[in-house]
Design an enzyme around this catalytic site. Sequence first.
Site, PDB file in Angstrom:
ATOM      1  N   LYS A 119       0.946  -1.231   0.165  1.00 21.51           N
ATOM      2  CA  LYS A 119      -0.050   0.012  -0.190  1.00 21.51           C
ATOM      3  C   LYS A 119       0.800   1.266   0.050  1.00 21.51           C
ATOM      4  O   LYS A 119       0.714   2.155  -0.606  1.00 21.51           O
ATOM      5  CB  LYS A 119      -1.185  -0.081   1.194  1.00 21.51           C
ATOM      6  N   GLU A 123      -2.407   6.788   8.333  1.00 17.10           N
ATOM      7  CA  GLU A 123      -3.023   7.687   7.155  1.00 17.10           C
ATOM      8  C   GLU A 123      -3.726   8.412   8.236  1.00 17.10           C
ATOM      9  O   GLU A 123      -4.316   8.033   9.349  1.00 17.10           O
ATOM     10  CB  GLU A 123      -3.841   6.793   6.361  1.00 17.10           C
ATOM     11  N   HIS A 130     -14.611  -3.837   8.204  1.00 18.55           N
ATOM     12  CA  HIS A 130     -13.686  -3.573   6.886  1.00 18.55           C
ATOM     13  C   HIS A 130     -13.960  -4.625   5.663  1.00 18.55           C
ATOM     14  O   HIS A 130     -13.314  -4.123   4.801  1.00 18.55           O
ATOM     15  CB  HIS A 130     -12.154  -3.190   7.239  1.00 18.55           C
ATOM     16  N   ARG A 156      -7.843  -8.052  -9.669  1.00 21.39           N
ATOM     17  CA  ARG A 156      -8.371  -9.372  -9.898  1.00 21.39           C
ATOM     18  C   ARG A 156      -9.834  -8.970 -10.289  1.00 21.39           C
ATOM     19  O   ARG A 156     -10.255  -7.882  -9.998  1.00 21.39           O
ATOM     20  CB  ARG A 156      -8.468 -10.261  -8.573  1.00 21.39           C
TER      21      ARG A 156
END
Length: 496
Positions: free
Chosen positions: A116, A200, A235, A291
């Site tokens: 990420k 973040e 999540h 994907r």
Amino acid sequence: MFKKVLIANRGEIAIRVMRACRELDVKTVAVYSDVDKNALFAKYADEARPIGPAPASQSYLNMDNILEVAHKTGAEAIHPGYGFLSENEIFADRCKKEGIVFIGPSGKTIESVGSKIAAKKTMKAAGIPVIPGSKNGIDDLDSAVDVAESIGYPVIVKASAGGGGIGMKVVRKTEELRETIESTRRVAKSSFGDATVFIEKYLEEPRHIEFQILADSYGNIIHVGDRECSIQRRHQKLIEESPSPIMTPELREKMGSDAVKAAAAINYTNAGTIEFLYSKGDYYFLEMNTRLQVEHPITEIVTGVDLAKEQLRIASGEALTYKQSDIQQRGWAIECRLNAEDPLNNFTPAPGKLRRYRSSGGPGVRVDSGVHTGFTITPYYDSLISKLTVWGRDRNEAIARMKRALYEYIIVGVTTNIPFHKAVMNNEYFRRGELTTHFIEDHNIIKEVEKIIEAEKEKGATLASALGAEDKKVAAITAAVGTYIRNAKLGELNEH
């Protein structure tokens, strides 16, 4: 086009890919673990081969066994589905090295967005908005505090190599930061083999919006519209819809353009998804999935694009059969993931044998499933029973149709999250399209689930009594699954 494709997956996604292959006159090879020997997907394929014991590490993640079957059966390509090896750059590279086409992007591309942190750097360089946060992995608490204070609390700590929301934790004050970083590192190391974490800015009231991407090897890239995936637990998505209720033509043009730009930045090929977080009028790159997504049916329904077929065509060397101007979203689609899990117990998986299974049908209903009566949901894999997708001319009709379709489902033998989906469909905020990724907590949905389950227990017991069936036995069954069999005949009830 390929003559034979091996599907390195199981369940409904394996069947989905096999259906596309069958329509393209492509032979299919299924691979199965010991517990999946008699599963529907193994019977649906043209041929099926065993690859190991039940644990995924010894079967569906066993590259050697899968590649050996591919060679022995003469499969020219491998479709990885989603999960398992679908985003594994090592497997993609091994396929290429052994002369087998991996139906997806290259290993290099998968690796470029697998981290990420690296993905955020790439997207920022390409001009894609990213969420403020640490530029690199967090090495020590002092640097973590500096980052958190510079962007402002609350912040979220994430695993760089993570996925599915695993290990993500929100921090609202400095005193919580050290413990959160340490615990996230442990989870990241255990789950992904990489303890790198980053920070973040935590967005308040965010919506999860994504764009489907298709890209061929000739430089053609398009997006296939937007999806909203804000209804989540831990999540992880449970309900998705297309289009997003907040989408306008102008916002779709802007976000879609950035999604295409993001795919171009990493020389992407095949199907993929660019995921964004949207908050207070702004959106930010979240991650890229390299994907086919679980929720791809809603895109197929509103656009008419068969994404699985496009994957096969692109991988076989064909150019895209669509231009961006060809993509039009018509009507509204909603998908509910029906899982064997207990919404009253933090959605804990509830494996077991399906003593009775009957899916819904009728106008505008699509069911993607790999189960049947007598099938056992095992603890070895995810607890998905089926994906229920509906289409309506507008959002109100789609919601009404989903409520009807959920009403028709009969599942006996395991606890399911169907009452949860009913509660969401009935919720006034959902009906108004006022969604966030905290929807379940913000609107106390579990309390509504409890009411639905209690009401259905009572109706189930009343129905059993009215039909002269074995009251206690039928009531116990209906109570266990949180649903009742509305139109069942006396003989159908007695067989239980």
